[in-house]
Design a protein around this motif. Structure first.
Motif, short mmCIF file in Angstrom:
data_model
loop_
_atom_site.label_atom_id
_atom_site.label_comp_id
_atom_site.label_asym_id
_atom_site.label_seq_id
_atom_site.Cartn_x
_atom_site.Cartn_y
_atom_site.Cartn_z
N THR A 41 55.92 35.31 51.90
CA THR A 41 57.05 35.58 50.91
C THR A 41 56.95 35.63 49.59
O THR A 41 57.83 35.81 48.75
CB THR A 41 58.30 34.91 51.43
N TYR A 43 55.31 36.93 45.94
CA TYR A 43 55.28 38.30 45.00
C TYR A 43 56.30 39.05 45.70
O TYR A 43 55.77 40.24 46.19
CB TYR A 43 53.79 38.78 45.35
N GLY A 44 57.61 38.70 45.88
CA GLY A 44 58.50 39.37 46.57
C GLY A 44 60.07 39.21 45.97
O GLY A 44 60.84 38.98 46.77
N CYS A 50 57.62 44.58 42.72
CA CYS A 50 57.10 43.96 44.05
C CYS A 50 56.92 44.89 45.13
O CYS A 50 57.70 45.84 45.34
CB CYS A 50 57.70 42.55 44.32
N HIS A 86 54.34 48.75 56.69
CA HIS A 86 53.06 48.18 56.05
C HIS A 86 53.12 46.79 55.55
O HIS A 86 51.94 45.99 55.73
CB HIS A 86 52.65 49.02 54.97
N GLU A 87 54.01 46.47 54.86
CA GLU A 87 54.02 45.07 54.44
C GLU A 87 54.32 43.93 55.40
O GLU A 87 53.54 42.81 55.42
CB GLU A 87 55.65 44.80 53.45
N GLU A 90 50.64 43.66 56.69
CA GLU A 90 49.78 42.86 55.78
C GLU A 90 50.02 41.42 55.54
O GLU A 90 49.32 40.56 55.34
CB GLU A 90 49.68 43.45 54.38
N ARG A 91 51.43 41.35 55.17
CA ARG A 91 51.99 39.81 55.27
C ARG A 91 51.81 39.01 56.42
O ARG A 91 51.50 37.72 56.25
CB ARG A 91 53.50 39.76 54.70
N MET A 94 47.66 38.87 56.76
CA MET A 94 46.87 38.19 55.77
C MET A 94 47.29 36.98 55.37
O MET A 94 46.40 36.01 54.88
CB MET A 94 46.98 39.16 54.46
N CYS A 95 48.66 36.65 55.63
CA CYS A 95 49.20 35.38 55.19
C CYS A 95 49.74 34.30 56.12
O CYS A 95 50.04 33.36 55.95
CB CYS A 95 50.42 35.62 54.40
#
Lengths: 297, 297, 297, 297
Positions: A41, A43-44, A50, A86-87, A90-91, A94-95
């Motif tokens: 969460t 960079y949001g 962002c 997309h977010e 990826e979030r 990747m996270c």
């Protein structure tokens, strides 16, 4: 209107539509769940710059989660459906997938539609992934280095509300700061909302356009800057106010945002030195929601 | 070679070039500096899917910083210069400028070149911004709602090193997990490096390509998955190993990355149940750096 | 009996009577309330060597507290009434009154009797103290340097339960450690209980008496020491167990302790590597309560 | 004299002799070391009502400790040697030995004499304990449930300094509070000192004796109470001051206390709203040390 001696201005917060998702991230320990939730969460703060608006909604104890492990509910939001898709991918990919021992479940009620995020992520398993059911949910189990990453097949999204807000005006900068912290902590106990800015607090305000530089669409709102209140004639800051902070709230619906504003304002009003609570709007022409401060109580 | 009874494999980490920046974020309190640093470095595990690789390098006490306030040094990295320029601007503008009481200073030594990030951000001040000097640095002071945001005019970038790494192989999943946490905490005391993954730990490993699904460029590295070690004949996991975690390190130069690997491995080897330390590479053909594990000691 | 593949032994925890108090510490911020609660409950693992058994029961959001501020509920316990009276006075007077912005309220339901702790503390005000009512409670307001310290006039105490417990046996030391952390975090959501040992976890077990040194009343329980399991013939540790940790629970009544044991055990059983859950007793002759593990589920 | 626009009063802090010990607590992880250090130093603000004055001095990275594991240095102090001996034994025995994976080392330089704390604790091992040497130190290894507890045989004590102090006077209560937090965080980087009060901050001040109640030896210092400044004619609080907090420092020697006062004051003076720094004394007749504020700079 006053609460605990603090004036609640007769004003309204102008809020906007935004597409929201709401996920539960569980892990072996509470600390690990928090780590993954925080990374996913970051960079949001605002979709102005962002790639998403994102934050932690709240903690869920082991007894409340589908897999009996501790977890944090997070929200990821964007005005554009495609970007949100997309977010989310990826979030999570990747996270959260990369974080130790995690699992991700959909926690949005009454979705407008669903993203196939888990279905897409399962291919990372290169054929070793498996489908299973947990608490009535379709879950993909993807083998990764340290074990199996579990992810729900689909995640709902719905039209939610962004930009619910209020302003804390205080006798000193630090009184305002402490009150902002207190408000954010109080809002943390309201379900279905996040305060996406750093630590939940907003230190800067913008106006549309820029007087000095034509190439800018937005610039500092000088009428709300404490250090300019002597210099700017049209300042909106009272003489006895030296600290101004804003709390911005995104939520799954207008009701949640209202509850968050109420909880945050009431808590802020317990802090020594808070003078006034105000709200931010653009004359009412831009946003779909007008939330009157005084009607919250 | 053994450390504390743990086998250090005769292997090397293959690392890559990446462009790095290194910033100091100060604030009125240590906690506020941490909040801004965390928000600005979130969603930054790997440039494979995140817009940057980012993390916290370390804490600086008030007596060490240009403005005498507590701060955190962060690093933001990307392989493409243009993207890095963009990320620096947005992560500072959206996640630090908006956070209460912050200031941002350049902390990179020996830069290859500079970005004009602060110079660009100052226009947000709409003519009310001012230029000043602090500790020999050119600083723009931008009035925002809660006070003045200070930002250095230019931020250096240089060719650094990404993907320094080592693997912790342990007798149980939780032994590996605790050792990974311990390694990350030890690396936190090495200057000039970050561990960009969630909590500094990597739970998933990838291989280039995908056997089952042609449309994927990367997929799980089944040879390193603990839950597949019975099933995958070519598994690289020893029979007595049940927990595998990776630590990935980005740094300002190869020497810093080496020091971080050394500190992290030595600390991991104090944890009960750790059996083996290995490193990840792609045969040496892809990366510019080969860091031999055994030569670190 | 098994939970999630973990064997729940057919055994019982032997628990004892203890006198308990339960207080709410509020402050201007959540962080400040935590600071005061932590200081006031330190040095409080067991009355064998500490002046009290003490710990944090849980967090209360601003909307739930008598003064609308965030707070933590703590419990302070002792078997002797007079000692408990003393501890309450000193821990409130030295660790909460001295902490910034605090107030203390009685949160014990159905007390057996009351201590006049607040009434005694008010004299510190040297005549400047005032009596007021908050949410139907009699409160003394004592002027101190930074403002007014608020304290309820009387605090209830009752016969509660100490020494509720269970043992986590795991395949590695670190699996046991992580499971203990997870259990403690789960118990944190049960009202009316504390886990008074450091971080809620107990790393050492005692037996009554000592074989080698006559002057000692208690000594290490060698049958439960993982590093002695090869050496001690009567070891009670299974061959595949290498990590043993105990969770000890004090509560306002037997039912609360049972709920805590249930929540803790269920959470521990989600952790990879946990093999067995057992409980500690002294043959049933010493304690007033026998809590059967298998009857909890 | 002014620092950053804040007046440093021409006054001195009166400090006292106290016997100090300084220990290093290491553990498998940084978090576990912190847990044990926190429990062992709780209920330790002032010997007026607590059994010791205690606190955390600082963190030591794995590369700096005798056993290569992360640790925290703590200090435990008392004016009476016998009481200090007792406190050391109980706080180590009940709060560190019982905490997972800990070891305790002596970290006091130039001791006046030594306590045989580790030698006494070893008997808990009931004959299974072993003596070993680590980094030139005599260490007892005591088998406990979860592994072996390591403790140095002897711990030094020396005549140190208690009650080093300064007062922060600010325009609002919250400005004073934030400045106190900032000062404490800055002092955390000075070696050989602790700030024993809750969170390092003191919210209440005392005077010797009591005017209204003869049976009290000490009572609130009404001249320093912000809420009484209108009422008490002899108030020592300026009209523009609304927040007053004290920082109290114990250290291994006068020089350490001076360095801590300097670091804390400089950091406090960076906080918006701080007006004046003062110090506390009793006319100089009671304490062995007089530390002039203005001579620190």
């Amino acid at each position: 209107m006053e609460i605990n001696g603090v004036e609640i201005k007769n004003n309204y917060a102008e809020a906007f539509g935004i597409k929201v998702t709401r996920l539960l991230v569980t892990a072996a320990t509470k600390k690990l769940a928090k780590i993954a939730a925080t990374e996913a969460t970051g960079y949001g703060t605002s979709v102005i710059g962002c790639p998403a608006e994102a934050g932690i909604d709240g903690y869920m104890a082991p007894s409340e989660t589908p897999d009996g492990r501790p977890g944090y509910v997070i929200m990821i939001c964007n005005s554009a459906k495609k970007k949100l898709d997309h977010e989310l991918l990826e979030r999570i990919g990747m996270c959260i997938l990369t974080a130790p021992t995690t699992a991700v479940f959909d926690m949005l009620e009454d979705p407008d539609d669903k993203f196939k995020t888990g279905f897409k992520l399962k291919f990372f398993g290169d054929g070793y992934e498996k489908k299973q059911e947990i608490a009535g949910r379709t879950i993909h189990s993807v083998p990764i280095m340290s074990g199996d990453f579990l992810v729900e097949s689909e995640f709902g999204w719905k039209e939610g509300v962004a930009g619910g807000n209020f302003f804390i005006m205080a006798n000193s900068k630090m009184s305002g700061l402490v009150a902002a912290e207190v408000a954010v902590d109080a809002i943390a106990n309201v379900k279905g909302v996040i305060t996406p800015f750093p630590g939940g607090m907003v230190a800067s305000g913008s106006k549309v356009g820029c007087n000095s530089y034509e190439f800018l669409n937005a610039s500092t709102n000088e009428k709300m800057c404490v250090t300019l209140k002597e210099e700017v004639v049209e300042t909106e800051i009272r003489e006895d106010v030296n600290g101004v902070f804003e709390i911005v709230i995104d939520g799954v619906d207008e009701e949640s945002v209202k509850q968050a504003m109420k909880a945050g304002i009431e808590a802020a009003c317990t802090v020594d030195g808070v003078i006034e609570i105000d709200a931010g709007n653009f004359g009412g022409s831009l946003g779909a929601y007008k939330i009157q401060l005084q009607e919250l109580f």
